[in-house]
Scaffold this active site. Structure first.
Site, short mmCIF file in Angstrom:
data_model
loop_
_atom_site.label_atom_id
_atom_site.label_comp_id
_atom_site.label_asym_id
_atom_site.label_seq_id
_atom_site.Cartn_x
_atom_site.Cartn_y
_atom_site.Cartn_z
N GLY A 1 0.05 -38.48 -27.72
CA GLY A 1 1.34 -38.76 -27.10
C GLY A 1 1.27 -38.74 -25.59
NE ARG B 1 -3.49 -32.12 -23.77
CZ ARG B 1 -3.25 -30.95 -24.34
NH1 ARG B 1 -3.40 -30.83 -25.61
NH2 ARG B 1 -2.90 -29.92 -23.63
NE ARG C 1 7.81 -49.84 -18.04
CZ ARG C 1 9.15 -49.78 -18.07
NH1 ARG C 1 9.76 -48.66 -18.33
NH2 ARG C 1 9.85 -50.86 -17.85
NE ARG D 1 1.89 -38.22 -33.87
CZ ARG D 1 1.97 -37.47 -32.78
NH1 ARG D 1 1.43 -37.87 -31.65
NH2 ARG D 1 2.59 -36.30 -32.80
CB SER E 1 1.41 -30.86 -30.88
OG SER E 1 2.47 -31.53 -30.26
CG ASP F 1 6.42 -26.19 -32.57
OD1 ASP F 1 5.70 -27.15 -32.20
OD2 ASP F 1 7.47 -26.34 -33.22
NE ARG G 1 1.06 -26.22 -26.53
CZ ARG G 1 2.22 -26.73 -26.90
NH1 ARG G 1 2.39 -28.03 -26.92
NH2 ARG G 1 3.21 -25.96 -27.25
N1 ADE Z 1 5.97 -31.78 -32.16
C1 ADE Z 1 5.47 -30.55 -32.07
N2 ADE Z 1 6.36 -29.64 -32.48
C2 ADE Z 1 7.48 -30.34 -32.82
C3 ADE Z 1 8.75 -29.98 -33.30
N3 ADE Z 1 9.05 -28.71 -33.50
N4 ADE Z 1 9.65 -30.96 -33.54
C4 ADE Z 1 9.33 -32.25 -33.32
N5 ADE Z 1 8.15 -32.64 -32.87
C5 ADE Z 1 7.23 -31.70 -32.62
#
Ligand code: ADE
Length: 234
Positions: A20, A24, A43, A87, A90, A204, A217
């Protein structure tokens, strides 16, 4: 050259890894590719082409969310001939057996809507990964000793979710994790006869509230790049 990519024809490889974050993409190209050359910076969305074990690879940012990914993936496929798109990103875990830093290979990607919803209309199309890539990525992750899960994920339109009941419903239906890009990547791959896969690392956890510190990360991201490269050229 397209509206969003300044590369000339021939400067984009048939295999494209898509993080994304454009920075990175830069880090991955500088770390894993030989002779990495900047091929896009329109951009601030960075793309690099180089070689990995003698294979030509492009690493190009997708931006965040399906509309952004859709712009780049569409142009990479239809204007530059990309055939394999992976892709790397995270994800937020939605199951208690999925732990922080685990790797998730998205077999399917559920969504409420995608940029393709207007095309599918009443059809609930089931976006799914390419099986060959999925199998090769699984083997690569196992060989690395990564804790790896294969299953369904949820591609959301929002990061700041006002509907906790939706996430809970996804959890009840066995969805492993949430991110914001894979479903449209799989839709586009299906439409254009390409191979696609999302390789994700848990950054997360929606059930525990944990978040990965920024320092961790980079390591997880490096593992994903290696898994993706090994799967692409297996
Ligand atoms: N990418 C990483 N964590 C996320 C989350 N909690 N919600 C949406 N996209 C994410």
């Amino acid at each position: 050259m397209t509206a969003h990519i300044r590369a000339r024809k021939g400067q984009i490889a048939e295999t494209v890894l898509m993080p994304g974050d454009p920075l990175r993409a830069k880090w991955a190209a500088e770390t894993f590719l030989r002779n990495a050359e900047l091929v896009n910076d329109v951009r601030g969305m960075l793309g690099f082409t180089g070689t990995w074990q003698g294979n030509v690879v492009t690493i190009h940012g997708s931006g965040m969310g399906m509309p952004s990914l859709s712009i780049y993936a569409n142009e990479l496929i239809t204007q530059y001939g990309a055939k394999t798109l992976i892709r790397i990103g995270s994800t937020g875990a939605m199951q208690s057996h999925v732990k922080m830093r685990d790797v998730i290979l998205a077999q399917t990607a559920s969504s409420i809507s995608t940029p393709s919803s207007g095309i599918f209309r009443e059809v609930n199309f089931a976006p799914c990964a390419d099986f060959g890539l999925l199998r090769a990525a699984y083997d690569a992750a196992q060989a690395k000793g990564s804790a790896v899960h294969v299953g369904g994920i949820y591609s959301s339109d929002v990061f700041y979710d006002e509907r906790p009941d939706l996430n809970e419903m996804m959890t009840r239906h066995g969805i492993l994790a949430v991110e914001m890009e894979a479903a449209e990547l799989y839709n586009l791959a299906a439409r254009h006869g390409c191979r696609a896969l999302a390789v994700l690392t848990v950054s997360d956890h929606l059930l525990t509230g944990e978040e990965l510190p920024a320092s961790d990360r980079q390591t997880s991201f490096g593992d994903m790049v290696e898994i993706a490269l090994e799967a692409a050229f297996a």
